[in-house]
Enzyme design. Structure first.
Site: not given
Ligand code: MG
Length: 509
Positions: A46, A48
């Site tokens: 992922d 962020d």
């Molecule tokens: Mg995230």
């Protein structure tokens, strides 16, 4: 035996050669479930709060400013602009009680251990009166979980508005006075709007170094796994222009990689997790400038850039079993629970709070050990008190006549014996009660000391009183491994076998 402290040039050589070295404690990787990296062929990330570690204070400040602007636009008081907010008030793992304007923290059984109305702490009687009968966690209408660091500013701001609503209702004359639930809804919508209209992202893109930490160990960690033959992919909900800016900042400027996209075999942006794992949205191919090319499709190819999509088409392109994929994310539900349940991917959770958690645990190690022995002692005393109390009740029901018959003595003698026994038991009972009180007082004092060090409002994110917090139990239940940041993987060999500690129940001595 003390560990050998490796000089950093030597440590560097060992790390570059893929050998394991001892990680600093704050950067260790913790195992809940056995995971053999030798058997992992693909590692997904992922973006962020996973690859990109945000500077929480700076990000919260701009998130709150942008959201306050929008709330004022909806008729909320101008005074919000100057209202003080303490970023420490919100931590991950809390729950917002939208109906009552409260923020609460639960232990793993759903027992509410701490609660604030706005920013006013509820005393224990008040808290128990509200939450004693309430089974929490499933009434989505009323309760909102705070399960990402992105959600922290909305909690901070919600508490500020609740206080203002209680203390200065006259400030809300520009509009109908909202209910606590409406305030929550408004804060949510305004913060979402700030994320969507670029109010926040444009600021980050313009000055990434102000909001995101550039971890010099990240490029070499990814490189290490690529060199070991692992294929890497990026799967993020952020859209291309923002992902491009953030990833260039994080991974750009490395001589052996023309740009950040070269680190990944697959790149999926705008993925709409958790829906990505359960729905069958098509993929849209993008060119390197983010422009859409070709028609939406249900198959993907390695080396290309896509938006949207779904898990099963991506998995098909991997040509690997689900359990050969390790996905690393920061969102318990969107990244970890969903990917594990729908895809069988193995999971690693990035919890940046661990860094401070471990630092405090180390600094307060002695007090924490004292707390845990005081806790054991208290439960031992409580057990003894309960035995004495039972005994006193039983003695109260015995007649002197019965004692006389049983002991072959006269009633006066029996009465004396019975009374003396009662006095002795009562004396022991009182001593135990005093001991219990002293233990409880010390325990409270010590717990308060360490809670202050973790977080003055909530204590540790991972614990509630003497148990695991709801958040802590989710980390334990859903993440195969967890650590404070992705680059901690640099300290381990790409074929590491993570072994979980043996599970235990209270009677497994
Ligand atoms: Mg995230």
């Amino acid at each position: 035996m003390a560990d050998v402290d490796l000089p950093s040039p030597i440590r560097g050589i060992l790390l570059d050669a893929g050998l394991e070295t001892e990680a600093p404690p704050e950067r260790r990787i913790f195992t809940n479930r056995d995971l053999n990296l030798e058997r992992i062929g693909l590692i997904g990330f992922d973006m962020d709060y996973t690859l990109a570690i945000y500077r929480q204070d700076a990000l919260e400040r701009v998130s709150i400013e942008a959201t306050v602007d929008k709330l004022i636009g909806r008729g909320y008081p101008e005074a919000l602009r100057t209202a003080e907010h303490d970023p420490r008030f919100a931590i991950r793992g809390l729950t917002v009680d939208k109906q009552l304007g409260n923020v609460i923290k639960m232990d793993r059984h759903g027992y509410v251990g701490r609660a604030y109305h706005g920013r006013r702490v509820l005393a224990s009687e008040e808290r128990r009166a509200v939450y004693r009968e309430q089974r929490l966690g499933h009434e989505h209408e009323r309760f909102a979980p705070v399960d990402t660091l992105f959600a922290l500013p909305e909690v901070t701001l919600y508490a500020v508005v609740v206080d203002m609503l209680d203390e200065h209702p006259e400030l809300f004359s520009a509009r109908d006075k909202p209910s606590y639930a409406e305030v929550y809804q408004d804060v949510r919508e305004c913060i979402d709007a700030s994320h969507q209209d670029g109010s926040i992202k444009d600021l980050i893109k313009a000055n990434p170094e102000r909001y995101i930490e550039r971890d010099p160990d990240l490029p070499k960690t990814l490189h290490k796994f690529r060199s070991a033959g692992k294929r890497l992919f990026l799967l993020t909900n952020s859209y291309f222009p923002y992902s491009d800016a953030v990833m260039s900042y994080l991974l750009g400027g490395e001589p052996s990689y023309p740009d950040w996209t070269a680190y990944f075999d697959w790149i999926v942006v705008g993925s709409k997790k958790p829906g990505f794992f359960t729905r069958s949205e098509p993929f849209q191919e993008l060119d390197r400038s983010g422009k859409r090319i070709g028609a939406p499709r249900q198959d993907v190819q390695r080396g290309k850039l896509y938006e949207g999509g779904n898990h099963s088409a991506l998995q098909a392109s991997f040509d690997a079993y689900g359990d050969e994929v390790l996905y690393i994310g920061d969102h318990i539900y969107g990244d970890i629970v969903r990917s594990k349940k729908s895809s069988g991917w193995r999971t690693a959770l990035v919890v940046q709070e661990l860094h401070q958690e471990i630092a405090v645990r180390r600094a307060r190690g002695m007090t924490l050990r004292e707390i845990s022995s005081l806790h054991r002692l208290r439960s031992e005393i409580a057990e003894k008190i309960s035995v004495q109390r039972h005994l006193m009740r039983a003695l109260g029901r015995i007649e002197p006549g019965d004692v006389a018959a049983s002991g072959d003595m006269d009633v006066a003698e029996a009465t004396e014996m019975l009374d003396a026994t009662k006095v002795r038991i009562k004396g022991r009972f009182d001593r135990l009660r005093r001991y219990e009180q002293e233990t409880t007082d010390t325990l409270e004092r010590r717990s308060q000391e360490v809670d202050e060090a973790f977080n003055p409002y909530w204590g540790s994110s991972f614990a509630e009183r003497h148990d695991t917090s709801r958040f802590g139990s989710q980390v334990e239940a859903f993440a195969c491994i967890y650590t404070s940041r992705v680059s901690n993987l640099q300290f381990i060999s790409p074929s590491r076998y993570f072994m979980s500690p043996h599970g235990s129940l209270p009677h497994w001595l």
